[in-house]
Design an enzyme around this catalytic site. Sequence first.
Site, PDB file in Angstrom:
ATOM      1  N   ARG A  52       2.337  67.709  16.245  1.00 54.97           N
ATOM      2  CA  ARG A  52       2.946  68.304  17.580  1.00 54.97           C
ATOM      3  C   ARG A  52       3.500  69.693  17.384  1.00 54.97           C
ATOM      4  O   ARG A  52       3.192  70.579  18.265  1.00 54.97           O
ATOM      5  CB  ARG A  52       4.182  67.595  18.015  1.00 54.97           C
ATOM      6  N   TYR A 105      -1.790  79.151  43.960  1.00 57.92           N
ATOM      7  CA  TYR A 105      -2.370  77.995  43.805  1.00 57.92           C
ATOM      8  C   TYR A 105      -1.304  76.960  44.202  1.00 57.92           C
ATOM      9  O   TYR A 105      -0.113  76.681  43.765  1.00 57.92           O
ATOM     10  CB  TYR A 105      -2.855  77.672  42.473  1.00 57.92           C
ATOM     11  N   ASP A 178      -0.788  85.067  36.566  1.00 54.73           N
ATOM     12  CA  ASP A 178      -1.612  83.923  36.441  1.00 54.73           C
ATOM     13  C   ASP A 178      -2.723  84.504  36.466  1.00 54.73           C
ATOM     14  O   ASP A 178      -3.317  85.039  37.631  1.00 54.73           O
ATOM     15  CB  ASP A 178      -1.419  82.704  37.677  1.00 54.73           C
ATOM     16  N   LYS A 203     -10.581  76.571  33.377  1.00 53.26           N
ATOM     17  CA  LYS A 203     -11.479  77.197  34.253  1.00 53.26           C
ATOM     18  C   LYS A 203     -12.419  78.288  33.308  1.00 53.26           C
ATOM     19  O   LYS A 203     -13.329  77.828  32.570  1.00 53.26           O
ATOM     20  CB  LYS A 203     -10.689  78.245  35.210  1.00 53.26           C
TER      21      LYS A 203
HETATM   22  C1  LIG Z   1      -6.334  75.360  38.179  1.00 51.95           C
HETATM   23  C2  LIG Z   1      -5.279  76.305  38.212  1.00 51.95           C
HETATM   24  C3  LIG Z   1      -3.942  75.999  37.654  1.00 51.95           C
HETATM   25  C4  LIG Z   1      -3.716  74.771  37.113  1.00 51.95           C
HETATM   26  O1  LIG Z   1      -4.131  74.401  35.851  1.00 51.95           O
HETATM   27  P1  LIG Z   1      -4.745  72.845  35.565  1.00 51.95           P
HETATM   28  O2  LIG Z   1      -5.289  73.431  34.104  1.00 51.95           O
HETATM   29  O3  LIG Z   1      -5.407  72.154  36.385  1.00 51.95           O
HETATM   30  O4  LIG Z   1      -3.317  72.180  35.041  1.00 51.95           O
HETATM   31  C5  LIG Z   1      -2.946  77.286  37.678  1.00 51.95           C
HETATM   32  N1  LIG Z   1      -3.526  78.456  38.384  1.00 51.95           N
HETATM   33  C6  LIG Z   1      -4.873  78.496  38.850  1.00 51.95           C
HETATM   34  C7  LIG Z   1      -4.736  79.993  39.616  1.00 51.95           C
HETATM   35  C8  LIG Z   1      -5.528  77.712  38.835  1.00 51.95           C
HETATM   36  O5  LIG Z   1      -6.636  77.677  39.339  1.00 51.95           O
END
Ligand SMILES: *Cc1c(COP(=O)(O)O)cnc(C)c1O
Length: 385
Positions: A52, A105, A178, A203
Amino acid sequence: MTENTQGSNTRFVHAGQEFEPVTGAVVPPLHFSSTYAQEAIGKLRNGYEYGRGTNPTRDSLQAQLAGAEFGKHAFSFSSGLAAEDSLIRAILRPGDHIVLGNDAYGGTFRLIDRVLGAWGIGNTPVDMSDEQALTAAIEKNKAKLVWVETPSNPMMKITDISRVAQIAHAAGALLVVDNTFASPFLQQPLTHGADIVVHSTTKYIGGHSDVVGGAIIVNDDELAEKIGFIQFAVGAVSGPMDAFLTTRGLKTLGVRMRTHSENAAQVAAWLRERKEVERVLYPGFADHAGHEIAKKQMSGFGGMVSVQFAGGEAAARKIAESTKLFTLAESLGGIESLMNYPSEMTHASVKGTELAVPVNLLRLSVGIEDTADLIDDLERAFTAL
Ligand SMILES: *Cc1c(COP(=O)(O)O)cnc(C)c1O
């Protein structure tokens, strides 16, 4: 090895990726072990104690992520939202406040509003392009954190990172960006004055729709210590296999992003010519409200395109269910093209709020297939209208 002068692609391939010293294996091995043999009580081998806290495969990914964002410290997590949750708990306390973009988001807003809200964290959504509203919201609430997504999901709004950093810092707040939509190939927010970068590595960084993960990258040592403590004490870490897949994805980010960007530009241009289309949201268009800022802070416009239909909700739903190459699915940033109907899918959690997405909007994650085939697919789907 990463040196300050190295470019993005070199960093993606090499940061944290030294060959294994015993055998010379060019790809660092995948370490599954949850625990490590100690030489004597408390005498650790290179600091490794328990999975961890530390794992060599995760360490390798974290070094690669830090290099990719031109940052000093990176932390990887089991999802983007786990990263966001750990970040907020590391630096805020009950009674503290977050000012965030009013088109954030849906999952980020749900976490901040419905989960962390119950633990005493306040939030105010604002239009990030309205400097007066932003400044007023920060000052009125003595906000500690400003949260920006650029380009935003799915409205494709662009926020001037260096300008918002100035405004946040003048009011004593930290700026979080982000960077999921742009990816570290197209945009490096720390170099524009942001304090913290977060990613859903699910992503573009993972890039192949086969792993869920998240990351936080910072320069400041004190911030890093707080985030590292929560990562260890809470334990929402990425597992070794997930870390390995994410590292493998990140190595090819540059070549993928170039093709995503080229394909998206052509798909956006094709969509804009169609009479069934009311509006195409794509920052690469010269008349997009954020085009000049995007040109300044990004090295390309990315693979995401949103489109609104003149025929309203019915037309958007019909197209979403008529394509063959574009798969109807949540998520984005993989090599295969995806189509998403945000108001019922990714953004269903913000329905009826200020962050709600128009019902005639589809979000396209344009993949790396041949451009002509993608346009053929759309052309055929449009005959269903
Ligand atoms: C998908 C997404 C998230 C969240 O991420 P997860 O891996 O699904 O928990 C946060 N910000 C943006 C812009 C996203 O597209």
